[in-house]
Design an enzyme around this catalytic site. Structure first.
Site, PDB file in Angstrom:
ATOM      1  CG  ASN A   7      38.793  38.721  43.991  1.00 57.39           C
ATOM      2  OD1 ASN A   7      37.638  38.975  44.327  1.00 57.39           O
ATOM      3  ND2 ASN A   7      39.161  38.642  42.714  1.00 57.39           N
ATOM      4  CD1 TRP A   8      36.896  37.208  50.200  1.00 59.09           C
ATOM      5  CD2 TRP A   8      34.782  37.297  50.964  1.00 59.09           C
ATOM      6  NE1 TRP A   8      36.950  37.364  51.554  1.00 59.09           N
ATOM      7  CE2 TRP A   8      35.662  37.423  52.055  1.00 59.09           C
ATOM      8  CE3 TRP A   8      33.411  37.333  51.201  1.00 59.09           C
ATOM      9  CZ2 TRP A   8      35.207  37.561  53.366  1.00 59.09           C
ATOM     10  CZ3 TRP A   8      32.961  37.484  52.507  1.00 59.09           C
ATOM     11  CH2 TRP A   8      33.856  37.590  53.574  1.00 59.09           C
ATOM     12  CE  LYS A   9      38.595  35.065  41.637  1.00 58.07           C
ATOM     13  NZ  LYS A   9      39.174  34.312  40.544  1.00 58.07           N
ATOM     14  CG  HIS A  86      39.649  39.739  38.285  1.00 62.10           C
ATOM     15  ND1 HIS A  86      39.276  38.610  37.583  1.00 62.10           N
ATOM     16  CD2 HIS A  86      40.397  39.303  39.332  1.00 62.10           C
ATOM     17  CE1 HIS A  86      39.787  37.548  38.195  1.00 62.10           C
ATOM     18  NE2 HIS A  86      40.467  37.935  39.256  1.00 62.10           N
ATOM     19  CD  GLU A  88      37.225  35.671  37.773  1.00 55.80           C
ATOM     20  OE1 GLU A  88      36.660  36.303  38.673  1.00 55.80           O
ATOM     21  OE2 GLU A  88      38.047  34.745  38.011  1.00 55.80           O
ATOM     22  CD  GLU A 153      44.530  38.008  39.650  1.00 55.63           C
ATOM     23  OE1 GLU A 153      44.591  37.433  40.747  1.00 55.63           O
ATOM     24  OE2 GLU A 153      43.458  38.336  39.124  1.00 55.63           O
ATOM     25  N   GLY A 159      42.262  29.791  39.246  1.00 55.85           N
ATOM     26  CA  GLY A 159      41.338  28.712  39.592  1.00 55.85           C
ATOM     27  C   GLY A 159      41.683  27.364  38.981  1.00 55.85           C
ATOM     28  CB  SER A 191      46.612  28.402  41.334  1.00 56.24           C
ATOM     29  OG  SER A 191      45.542  28.131  40.448  1.00 56.24           O
ATOM     30  N   GLY A 212      42.359  34.036  45.485  1.00 54.07           N
ATOM     31  CA  GLY A 212      40.936  33.826  45.251  1.00 54.07           C
ATOM     32  C   GLY A 212      40.434  32.691  46.123  1.00 54.07           C
ATOM     33  N   GLY A 213      40.262  31.523  45.520  1.00 52.83           N
ATOM     34  CA  GLY A 213      39.658  30.362  46.190  1.00 52.83           C
ATOM     35  C   GLY A 213      40.224  30.040  47.565  1.00 52.83           C
TER      36      GLY A 213
HETATM   37  P1  13P Z   1      42.464  31.794  42.480  1.00 54.60           P
HETATM   38  O1  13P Z   1      43.363  32.079  43.651  1.00 54.60           O
HETATM   39  O2  13P Z   1      41.177  31.110  42.874  1.00 54.60           O
HETATM   40  O3  13P Z   1      43.195  31.111  41.370  1.00 54.60           O
HETATM   41  O4  13P Z   1      41.983  33.225  41.911  1.00 54.60           O
HETATM   42  C1  13P Z   1      42.927  34.196  41.661  1.00 54.60           C
HETATM   43  C2  13P Z   1      42.236  35.462  41.383  1.00 54.60           C
HETATM   44  O5  13P Z   1      41.567  35.618  40.370  1.00 54.60           O
HETATM   45  C3  13P Z   1      42.365  36.543  42.383  1.00 54.60           C
HETATM   46  O6  13P Z   1      41.903  37.749  41.899  1.00 54.60           O
END
Ligand code: 13P
Length: 230
Positions: A7-9, A86, A88, A153, A159, A191, A212-213
């Site tokens: 997930n690049w966000k 998600h 967010e 999640e 993050g 994470s 994510g990251g």
């Molecule tokens: P991180 O891996 O950056 O913690 O993000 C997780 C995430 O929200 C994937 O959808």
């Protein structure tokens, strides 16, 4: 086979997408790799050897909804999966369980696979069962659930570099599987990185991870794609 969802966000640009494609395309792996870039970069993944997903969509398929993205168009662009709910989006864009369920319905009717995200905040940690039960309520007995994926999640782990223990993840995923009558795969996100992915993927109840990251570091992600614990 494990699901590895990147997930690049709201990150990446055209050059990054081209580099990512070049490095990750055709990596030989037993895992199901699903890359979810921002909407304007989806077309860069034409003829990608892995799977493509989007990070959100409209609950409707067309009409006068300025700025919305139709799941039909996503399908046209080669997406097979769409992340919905998600945290967010729930928190910053006020998406309700009701809206998320509508998106899920539209997606499953179109034969697209929703990746439904659920999870508790730090403050809700001791009541995670109640929080997840509410988030799963509309889905748990739905006839289309076998066409979806559920991703746990915990918001406090996204993050932050903090992850639950393997035993905690196992307990929550088992709870989700029991609640949903084991109808769909269950993933963990929060994470996940090159250091902890092997241990996380060894958890018996896990079907994959959302990253994510760490998936924005192309070399690191490529190594995770090759990961054969799975
Ligand atoms: P991180 O891996 O950056 O913690 O993000 C997780 C995430 O929200 C994937 O959808």
């Amino acid at each position: 086979m494990k699901f590895l969802v990147s997930n690049w966000k709201m990150n990446g640009d055209v050059e990054f997408a081209e580099n990512f494609f070049e490095k990750v395309n055709r990596i030989d792996t037993k895992n199901r790799v699903i890359v979810c870039p921002p909407f304007p970069l989806l077309h860069k993944f034409k003829d990608f050897s892995h799977s493509l997903g989007a990070q959100n969509c409209s609950e409707r398929t067309s009409g006068a909804f300025t700025g919305e993205i139709s799941p039909l168009l996503l399908k046209d662009l080669g997406c097979e999966y769409v992340i919905i709910g998600h945290s967010e989006r729930r928190r910053m864009f006020n998406e309700s369980d009701e809206t998320i369920y509508k998106k899920y319905k539209t997606l499953t009717d179109l034969n697209l696979t929703p990746i439904v995200c659920i999870g508790e905040t730090e403050e809700e940690r001791s009541e995670w069962r109640d929080v997840l039960s509410i988030q799963l309520n509309k889905f748990k007995d739905d006839g289309n659930l076998s066409r979806a994926i559920i991703a746990y999640e915990p918001i406090w782990s996204i993050g932050t570099g903090k992850t639950p223990t393997a035993a905690e993840i196992h307990e929550v995923l088992n709870f989700i599987k029991r609640t949903t009558h084991s109808k769909c795969p269950t993933l963990y996100g929060g994470s996940v990185n090159i250091k902890n992915i092997s241990d996380i993927l060894r958890i018996p109840s896990i079907d994959g991870v959302l990253i994510g990251g760490a998936s924005l570091k192309i070399e690191e992600f490529s190594e995770m794609v090759r990961c054969s614990v799975c």
